[in-house]
Motif scaffolding. Structure first.
Motif, PDB file in Angstrom:
ATOM      1  N   THR A   4      -0.686  22.390 -18.532  1.00 33.45           N
ATOM      2  CA  THR A   4       0.353  23.240 -19.103  1.00 33.45           C
ATOM      3  C   THR A   4       1.734  22.683 -18.811  1.00 33.45           C
ATOM      4  O   THR A   4       2.606  22.639 -19.695  1.00 33.45           O
ATOM      5  CB  THR A   4       0.235  24.676 -18.548  1.00 33.45           C
ATOM      6  N   VAL A   5       1.956  22.231 -17.586  1.00 34.28           N
ATOM      7  CA  VAL A   5       3.256  21.644 -17.231  1.00 34.28           C
ATOM      8  C   VAL A   5       3.511  20.376 -18.045  1.00 34.28           C
ATOM      9  O   VAL A   5       4.617  20.152 -18.542  1.00 34.28           O
ATOM     10  CB  VAL A   5       3.330  21.352 -15.723  1.00 34.28           C
ATOM     11  N   GLU A   6       2.493  19.551 -18.195  1.00 29.89           N
ATOM     12  CA  GLU A   6       2.681  18.310 -18.951  1.00 29.89           C
ATOM     13  C   GLU A   6       2.981  18.592 -20.420  1.00 29.89           C
ATOM     14  O   GLU A   6       3.813  17.907 -21.041  1.00 29.89           O
ATOM     15  CB  GLU A   6       1.443  17.424 -18.808  1.00 29.89           C
ATOM     16  N   LYS A   7       2.325  19.599 -21.001  1.00 24.88           N
ATOM     17  CA  LYS A   7       2.571  19.926 -22.405  1.00 24.88           C
ATOM     18  C   LYS A   7       3.970  20.504 -22.615  1.00 24.88           C
ATOM     19  O   LYS A   7       4.631  20.222 -23.615  1.00 24.88           O
ATOM     20  CB  LYS A   7       1.513  20.915 -22.904  1.00 24.88           C
ATOM     21  N   MET A   8       4.435  21.327 -21.676  1.00 21.20           N
ATOM     22  CA  MET A   8       5.738  21.966 -21.848  1.00 21.20           C
ATOM     23  C   MET A   8       6.900  21.041 -21.523  1.00 21.20           C
ATOM     24  O   MET A   8       8.012  21.248 -21.996  1.00 21.20           O
ATOM     25  CB  MET A   8       5.830  23.241 -20.998  1.00 21.20           C
ATOM     26  N   THR A   9       6.648  20.003 -20.704  1.00 18.40           N
ATOM     27  CA  THR A   9       7.735  19.116 -20.286  1.00 18.40           C
ATOM     28  C   THR A   9       7.687  17.736 -20.913  1.00 18.40           C
ATOM     29  O   THR A   9       8.714  17.062 -21.008  1.00 18.40           O
ATOM     30  CB  THR A   9       7.703  18.930 -18.760  1.00 18.40           C
ATOM     31  N   GLY A  10       6.503  17.298 -21.324  1.00 21.34           N
ATOM     32  CA  GLY A  10       6.355  15.923 -21.801  1.00 21.34           C
ATOM     33  C   GLY A  10       6.417  14.916 -20.671  1.00 21.34           C
ATOM     34  O   GLY A  10       6.571  13.715 -20.896  1.00 21.34           O
ATOM     35  N   VAL A  11       6.287  15.388 -19.421  1.00 23.74           N
ATOM     36  CA  VAL A  11       6.373  14.534 -18.232  1.00 23.74           C
ATOM     37  C   VAL A  11       4.998  14.420 -17.585  1.00 23.74           C
ATOM     38  O   VAL A  11       4.323  15.430 -17.353  1.00 23.74           O
ATOM     39  CB  VAL A  11       7.377  15.106 -17.206  1.00 23.74           C
ATOM     40  N   ARG A  12       4.569  13.203 -17.289  1.00 23.34           N
ATOM     41  CA  ARG A  12       3.281  12.974 -16.640  1.00 23.34           C
ATOM     42  C   ARG A  12       3.369  13.374 -15.166  1.00 23.34           C
ATOM     43  O   ARG A  12       4.273  12.963 -14.441  1.00 23.34           O
ATOM     44  CB  ARG A  12       2.907  11.489 -16.751  1.00 23.34           C
ATOM     45  N   MET A  13       2.431  14.207 -14.714  1.00 24.05           N
ATOM     46  CA  MET A  13       2.350  14.566 -13.311  1.00 24.05           C
ATOM     47  C   MET A  13       1.454  13.539 -12.612  1.00 24.05           C
ATOM     48  O   MET A  13       0.251  13.484 -12.845  1.00 24.05           O
ATOM     49  CB  MET A  13       1.777  15.974 -13.136  1.00 24.05           C
ATOM     50  N   ASP A  53       0.800  -1.228   0.000  1.00 28.57           N
ATOM     51  CA  ASP A  53       0.000   0.000   0.000  1.00 28.57           C
ATOM     52  C   ASP A  53       0.831   1.276   0.000  1.00 28.57           C
ATOM     53  O   ASP A  53       0.276   2.364   0.063  1.00 28.57           O
ATOM     54  CB  ASP A  53      -0.956   0.036   1.202  1.00 28.57           C
ATOM     55  N   VAL A  54       2.162   1.162  -0.058  1.00 32.49           N
ATOM     56  CA  VAL A  54       3.015   2.338  -0.102  1.00 32.49           C
ATOM     57  C   VAL A  54       3.383   2.617  -1.553  1.00 32.49           C
ATOM     58  O   VAL A  54       3.841   1.727  -2.262  1.00 32.49           O
ATOM     59  CB  VAL A  54       4.299   2.129   0.737  1.00 32.49           C
ATOM     60  N   PRO A  55       3.180   3.856  -2.052  1.00 32.72           N
ATOM     61  CA  PRO A  55       3.498   4.170  -3.443  1.00 32.72           C
ATOM     62  C   PRO A  55       4.955   3.874  -3.761  1.00 32.72           C
ATOM     63  O   PRO A  55       5.849   4.095  -2.949  1.00 32.72           O
ATOM     64  CB  PRO A  55       3.220   5.680  -3.529  1.00 32.72           C
ATOM     65  N   SER A  56       5.216   3.337  -4.953  1.00 32.34           N
ATOM     66  CA  SER A  56       6.580   3.040  -5.368  1.00 32.34           C
ATOM     67  C   SER A  56       6.718   3.343  -6.843  1.00 32.34           C
ATOM     68  O   SER A  56       5.751   3.616  -7.540  1.00 32.34           O
ATOM     69  CB  SER A  56       6.923   1.574  -5.077  1.00 32.34           C
ATOM     70  N   GLY A  57       7.950   3.266  -7.359  1.00 38.27           N
ATOM     71  CA  GLY A  57       8.217   3.576  -8.752  1.00 38.27           C
ATOM     72  C   GLY A  57       8.423   5.061  -8.954  1.00 38.27           C
ATOM     73  O   GLY A  57       8.187   5.877  -8.067  1.00 38.27           O
ATOM     74  N   THR A  58       8.887   5.434 -10.161  1.00 39.37           N
ATOM     75  CA  THR A  58       9.124   6.832 -10.478  1.00 39.37           C
ATOM     76  C   THR A  58       7.842   7.651 -10.278  1.00 39.37           C
ATOM     77  O   THR A  58       6.759   7.226 -10.662  1.00 39.37           O
ATOM     78  CB  THR A  58       9.594   6.963 -11.928  1.00 39.37           C
ATOM     79  N   MET A  59       7.996   8.822  -9.686  1.00 38.31           N
ATOM     80  CA  MET A  59       6.830   9.655  -9.398  1.00 38.31           C
ATOM     81  C   MET A  59       7.176  11.119  -9.621  1.00 38.31           C
ATOM     82  O   MET A  59       8.275  11.569  -9.263  1.00 38.31           O
ATOM     83  CB  MET A  59       6.383   9.445  -7.944  1.00 38.31           C
ATOM     84  N   ASN A  60       6.254  11.858 -10.228  1.00 38.62           N
ATOM     85  CA  ASN A  60       6.407  13.296 -10.428  1.00 38.62           C
ATOM     86  C   ASN A  60       5.222  14.018  -9.806  1.00 38.62           C
ATOM     87  O   ASN A  60       4.063  13.684 -10.079  1.00 38.62           O
ATOM     88  CB  ASN A  60       6.491  13.625 -11.921  1.00 38.62           C
ATOM     89  N   ILE A  61       5.524  15.007  -8.966  1.00 38.54           N
ATOM     90  CA  ILE A  61       4.486  15.746  -8.255  1.00 38.54           C
ATOM     91  C   ILE A  61       4.631  17.230  -8.577  1.00 38.54           C
ATOM     92  O   ILE A  61       5.703  17.806  -8.373  1.00 38.54           O
ATOM     93  CB  ILE A  61       4.592  15.550  -6.735  1.00 38.54           C
ATOM     94  N   LEU A  62       3.570  17.843  -9.089  1.00 42.13           N
ATOM     95  CA  LEU A  62       3.578  19.285  -9.310  1.00 42.13           C
ATOM     96  C   LEU A  62       3.158  19.960  -8.011  1.00 42.13           C
ATOM     97  O   LEU A  62       2.068  19.703  -7.492  1.00 42.13           O
ATOM     98  CB  LEU A  62       2.620  19.674 -10.432  1.00 42.13           C
ATOM     99  N   VAL A  63       4.026  20.815  -7.477  1.00 45.86           N
ATOM    100  CA  VAL A  63       3.745  21.535  -6.236  1.00 45.86           C
ATOM    101  C   VAL A  63       3.646  23.021  -6.559  1.00 45.86           C
ATOM    102  O   VAL A  63       4.584  23.606  -7.117  1.00 45.86           O
ATOM    103  CB  VAL A  63       4.848  21.301  -5.184  1.00 45.86           C
ATOM    104  N   LEU A  64       2.506  23.623  -6.231  1.00 45.36           N
ATOM    105  CA  LEU A  64       2.300  25.053  -6.462  1.00 45.36           C
ATOM    106  C   LEU A  64       2.083  25.774  -5.144  1.00 45.36           C
ATOM    107  O   LEU A  64       1.454  25.242  -4.228  1.00 45.36           O
ATOM    108  CB  LEU A  64       1.078  25.300  -7.363  1.00 45.36           C
ATOM    109  N   GLY A  65       2.582  26.997  -5.066  1.00 47.86           N
ATOM    110  CA  GLY A  65       2.246  27.896  -3.980  1.00 47.86           C
ATOM    111  C   GLY A  65       1.282  28.922  -4.544  1.00 47.86           C
ATOM    112  O   GLY A  65       1.649  29.717  -5.408  1.00 47.86           O
TER     113      GLY A  65
END
Length: 347
Positions: A173-182, A77-89
């Motif tokens: 917008t982040v996904e389109k500019m980076t090609g990285v899945r959030m 039940d603990v997340p594993s594998g590559t992970m990308n998190i978008l953090v906004l203030g």
């Protein structure tokens, strides 16, 4: 945070343990209060269903590797594998509270801080990439709450995506500019951020120059200062009185502030002071908006558990490579091919 001696390794582990506790907000004193506190903190967290809003028009997730599978089997039940998190203030400029905190005269809310946090495959290291809010980008068509969609916009500021379409448009917008899945989204409200600083009892920062910023309402002489929540928020917003007045200088101040917060969380008596811990947990969850995959206390605790291996010296901070925009030197554009190479390394 890379200058610790080998003999200080236990302290580094304590750093991660304390941060995990605060993120999960699971420690409260008194058996009778545990259930109520869990319910209260859980209800504090706000969720946005980004996956449903964006559908399938998104970058593919990378396939899990055998090492990630091994980690998952060891910790169910603990997340594993590559992970990308978008953090906004998010910086709200409306309401009496935000006006009192130096919100300025403009209305609405803006994403004044944007970071992509990349967790490596076995969750032993992380890279934090800051995206300057003044970056000119192509903003894609985003879904609206009324069921329609916005138009594609070219050469617009990055933070306009959040102002126009909230978390959903920011992620797209982040996904389109980076090609990285959030994989996930986390948003910290700046007014709640001030409450967090006050709950910690303040933070200590050092500036090498006088700061006299009428827009953020921050006035500091060069030197070391103890900041309360209101002052710390102004410190995070300041840019006009430092360097060339661009967002790049503000990013440096924000990075210093994050380190100062981490120091307060680990050097004080947070774990041994139930009231202080409660106030910190309440401030964290009360200012947090996430995607629906993290919008419960249990899911946040699982995430913290999965990241507990990451030592401070395995956390790398960088900024997306940028250059002055040819059309406006008050704006920046991605420095290619360096920016694309950076994003490719996170896929």
């Amino acid at each position: 945070m890379t200058d610790e001696q080998p003999g200080q390794r236990p302290r580094r582990r304590r750093v991660i343990r304390v941060v995990g506790v605060v993120l999960g907000c699971t420690l409260v004193v008194g058996a009778g209060g545990v259930g109520w506190a869990y319910w209260h903190f859980d209800r504090n967290i706000k969720g946005v269903d980004i996956n449903s809003a964006l559908g399938t028009d998104r970058p593919q997730r990378p396939s899990a590797t055998p090492s990630a599978s091994a980690s998952a089997s060891a910790l169910p039940d603990v997340p594993s594998g590559t992970m990308n998190i978008l953090v906004l203030g998010s910086d709200s400029r409306t309401g009496k509270e935000n006006q009192a905190l130096g919100g300025g005269e403009s209305g609405g809310a803006r994403s004044d801080t944007a970071m992509v946090v990349h967790i490596n495959d076995d969750h032993s290291a992380a890279t934090v990439v800051s995206i300057p809010r003044d970056t000119l980008v192509t903003r894609p068509s985003c879904p609206t709450s009324s069921g329609g969609s916005t138009s594609v916009a070219y050469n617009v500021m990055f933070n306009s995506a959040y102002s126009l379409g909230g978390p959903v448009c920011a992620v797209k917008t982040v996904e389109k500019m980076t090609g990285v899945r959030m994989d996930h989204y986390m948003e910290i409200d700046f007014a709640g951020f001030a409450d967090l600083i006050d709950a910690l009892g303040g933070v200590t920062v050092t500036t090498t120059q006088d700061i006299d910023d009428k827009q953020s309402h921050l006035h500091l002489e060069a030197g070391t200062h103890r900041l309360d929540g209101k002052q710390a928020l102004a410190f995070a917003r300041t840019r006009h009185a430092i360097g060339d007045g661009s967002d790049l200088g503000r990013i440096a101040l924000q990075q210093q502030l994050v380190k100062a917060m981490l120091k307060e969380m680990t050097a004080g008596n947070l774990l041994s002071d139930p009231l202080k811990l409660y106030k910190v947990a309440d401030a964290v969850t009360g200012s947090l908006t996430t995607d629906t995959g993290l919008d419960s206390l249990g899911e946040l605790t699982d995430l913290a558990q999965g990241l507990r291996q990451i030592e401070p010296d395995a956390l790398k901070t960088v900024m997306m490579p940028v250059l002055p925009a040819p059309s406006d030197h008050n704006r920046v554009v991605a420095d290619e091919p360096k920016a694309s190479e950076l994003w490719a390394s996170l896929r």
